[in-house]
Scaffold this motif. Structure first.
Motif, short mmCIF file in Angstrom:
data_model
loop_
_atom_site.label_atom_id
_atom_site.label_comp_id
_atom_site.label_asym_id
_atom_site.label_seq_id
_atom_site.Cartn_x
_atom_site.Cartn_y
_atom_site.Cartn_z
N GLN A 1 0.82 -1.21 0.00
CA GLN A 1 0.00 0.00 0.00
C GLN A 1 0.86 1.26 0.00
OE1 GLN A 1 -2.76 0.17 3.26
NE2 GLN A 1 -3.63 2.14 2.64
N HIS A 2 1.92 1.23 0.79
CA HIS A 2 2.87 2.35 0.83
C HIS A 2 3.50 2.56 -0.55
CE1 HIS A 2 6.78 4.11 2.73
NE2 HIS A 2 5.98 5.06 2.31
N LEU A 3 3.93 1.47 -1.17
CA LEU A 3 4.52 1.55 -2.51
C LEU A 3 3.51 2.04 -3.53
CD1 LEU A 3 6.83 0.80 -4.55
CD2 LEU A 3 5.72 -1.43 -4.73
N PHE A 4 2.30 1.49 -3.51
CA PHE A 4 1.28 1.85 -4.49
C PHE A 4 0.95 3.34 -4.43
CE2 PHE A 4 -3.19 2.25 -5.82
CZ PHE A 4 -3.08 1.74 -7.12
N GLY A 5 0.84 3.88 -3.21
CA GLY A 5 0.55 5.29 -3.07
C GLY A 5 1.62 6.17 -3.67
N ASN A 6 2.88 5.81 -3.42
CA ASN A 6 3.99 6.60 -3.97
C ASN A 6 4.07 6.50 -5.48
OD1 ASN A 6 5.12 7.89 -1.71
ND2 ASN A 6 6.19 6.04 -1.08
N LEU A 7 3.84 5.30 -6.02
CA LEU A 7 3.95 5.12 -7.46
C LEU A 7 2.77 5.74 -8.20
CD1 LEU A 7 5.33 1.48 -7.91
CD2 LEU A 7 6.57 3.64 -7.74
N LEU A 8 1.57 5.58 -7.66
CA LEU A 8 0.38 6.09 -8.35
C LEU A 8 0.27 7.60 -8.24
CD1 LEU A 8 -2.20 5.39 -9.91
CD2 LEU A 8 -3.38 5.21 -7.71
N ILE A 9 0.32 8.11 -7.01
CA ILE A 9 0.16 9.55 -6.80
C ILE A 9 1.46 10.29 -7.11
CG2 ILE A 9 -0.45 11.33 -5.13
CD1 ILE A 9 -2.05 9.14 -3.63
N GLY A 10 2.54 9.78 -6.52
CA GLY A 10 3.82 10.44 -6.76
C GLY A 10 4.28 10.31 -8.20
N GLY A 11 3.90 9.22 -8.85
CA GLY A 11 4.31 9.02 -10.24
C GLY A 11 3.85 10.13 -11.16
N VAL A 12 2.68 10.71 -10.86
CA VAL A 12 2.17 11.81 -11.68
C VAL A 12 3.14 12.99 -11.65
CG1 VAL A 12 0.30 13.49 -11.92
CG2 VAL A 12 -0.21 11.11 -11.34
N PHE A 13 3.60 13.35 -10.44
CA PHE A 13 4.52 14.48 -10.31
C PHE A 13 5.89 14.15 -10.89
CE2 PHE A 13 1.38 15.16 -6.93
CZ PHE A 13 1.03 16.47 -7.18
N ILE A 14 6.32 12.91 -10.75
CA ILE A 14 7.63 12.52 -11.29
C ILE A 14 7.61 12.57 -12.81
CG2 ILE A 14 9.32 10.66 -11.44
CD1 ILE A 14 8.46 9.82 -8.63
N ILE A 15 6.52 12.10 -13.41
CA ILE A 15 6.41 12.16 -14.88
C ILE A 15 6.39 13.61 -15.34
CG2 ILE A 15 4.82 11.74 -16.80
CD1 ILE A 15 4.11 9.08 -15.48
N LEU A 16 5.66 14.48 -14.63
CA LEU A 16 5.66 15.90 -14.97
C LEU A 16 7.06 16.50 -14.85
CD1 LEU A 16 2.37 17.14 -13.25
CD2 LEU A 16 2.80 16.89 -15.69
N ALA B 1 9.75 16.59 -5.73
CA ALA B 1 9.31 16.85 -7.10
C ALA B 1 8.30 17.99 -7.15
CB ALA B 1 8.71 15.58 -7.71
N VAL B 2 7.36 17.99 -6.18
CA VAL B 2 6.37 19.07 -6.11
C VAL B 2 7.08 20.41 -5.88
CG1 VAL B 2 4.39 19.98 -4.84
CG2 VAL B 2 4.59 17.52 -5.26
N GLY B 3 8.07 20.42 -4.97
CA GLY B 3 8.81 21.65 -4.69
C GLY B 3 9.61 22.12 -5.89
N ILE B 4 10.25 21.20 -6.61
CA ILE B 4 11.04 21.57 -7.80
C ILE B 4 10.16 22.21 -8.85
CG2 ILE B 4 12.43 20.68 -9.70
CD1 ILE B 4 13.31 18.41 -7.74
N LEU B 5 9.03 21.57 -9.16
CA LEU B 5 8.12 22.12 -10.16
C LEU B 5 7.58 23.47 -9.72
CD1 LEU B 5 6.16 18.85 -11.03
CD2 LEU B 5 7.68 20.10 -12.57
N GLY B 6 7.24 23.58 -8.44
CA GLY B 6 6.71 24.85 -7.94
C GLY B 6 7.75 25.95 -7.93
N GLY B 7 8.97 25.65 -7.47
CA GLY B 7 10.02 26.66 -7.42
C GLY B 7 10.40 27.16 -8.79
#
Length: 319
Positions: A161-176, A221-227
């Protein structure tokens, strides 16, 4: 009421003044304007208390003022021109995006494969608890010199579950992130934000504190895109500065604020580190080297080698 060729607006008593055409600032010789431009300049003069008159001809509109006010009107229009030289601001160029979503998703898939490997029971594998013991972000051990934990902890997850959350939600920001900066630069920035977030967290936590998970880098990743976006759109900073904070808050709500071997401090420090990196890389975005094929390949190789070397160091130091 706007003056026209039928309304000379002569207020002083006595003979009518001699009306003299005025040349708007920024035009070398022409004294004829579009109707909108002429009326705009007439409003400027009226606001300064200067009588003026608009006349229409086959060539356009002409702005005239009494001869005695010509010098003053010319000065007022020049001041207005200088104050509004750069207005409205030039629209910000759209960010160039790289179509590398498949590559980024493949790397995230490898992370999921490694998670499965940590559950493998084999003579050559340290086992689930062994992987966690070797690679978790143990604050005391990090400060004692076990630097690799800053990296290896990003590749470990408590459960599916921990992995899935990071890959699914975090993956969006990483792809961006990788679309914005390219795969090589994107993964290097992501890795660096996670490392800096883990380091800052280790410095303030007790030596017994432990954490694992990619979420520190996801917040990075969120901070990098925002900054980077704030720097690129600095003329609209007052309207855009809450956006990265809102994205981080939404991500925090989705990934959670705590749990076994996860912690809020690492998330916040990852976001802070990412924001600083985003501001820094935004200043260097015009440099061509990271965007060239060779530069991108070298950065990608660096991003791949760092976790590998970190795990080799962890395994070599295992008892």
């Amino acid at each position: 009421m706007m003056p026209s060729d039928q309304d000379s607006r002569v207020t002083p008593e006595g003979p009518a003044p001699l009306w003299v055409p005025i040349r708007p600032p920024g035009l070398s010789a022409a004294i004829h304007l579009s109707e909108a431009a002429a009326r705009n300049l007439a409003l400027v003069l009226e606001a300064r208390g200067i009588a003026c008159r608009l006349q229409r001809s086959v060539w356009g509109w002409q702005l005239s003022v009494p001869q005695g006010l010509h010098q003053r009107a010319d000065q007022e229009l020049r001041l207005h021109h200088e104050e509004n030289r750069n207005w409205p601001p030039t629209p910000t160029a759209a960010a160039k995006l790289t179509d590398n979503g498949l590559i980024t998703a493949s790397v995230l898939g490898l992370l999921g494969l490694f998670h499965s490997l940590t559950f493998l029971r084999a003579s050559w594998a340290p086992g689930r608890q062994g992987w966690l013991s070797l690679g978790e972000a143990a604050a005391g051990k990090i400060l004692d010199g076990e630097w690799w934990r800053l990296v290896t902890s990003l590749t470990l997850h408590v459960d599916g579950q921990h992995l899935f959350g990071n890959l699914l939600i975090g993956g969006v920001f990483i792809i961006l992130l990788c679309r914005r900066f390219g795969s090589g630069q994107g993964w290097c920035l992501l890795l660096l934000s996670g490392v800096l977030g883990n380091l800052a967290n280790a410095l303030i936590q007790s030596p017994a504190h432990r954490a694992v998970g990619l979420s520190t880098a996801v917040f990075g990743a969120v901070g990098i895109l925002g900054g980077e976006s704030l720097l690129r759109n600095r003329r609209r900073l007052l309207r855009r500065w809450p956006l990265p904070l809102a994205a981080a808050g939404a991500l925090l709500a989705m990934l959670g604020t705590g749990g076994e071997r996860t912690d809020l401090g690492a998330h916040l420090f990852g976001f802070a580190a990412g924001t600083l990196l985003g501001l820094a890389v935004g200043r260097l975005q015009n440099h061509p080297w990271p965007h060239r094929p060779l530069g991108n390949a070298l950065l990608a190789a660096t991003a791949a080698l760092v976790p590998l070397l970190a795990w080799l160091a962890a395994i070599n130091r295992s008892p």
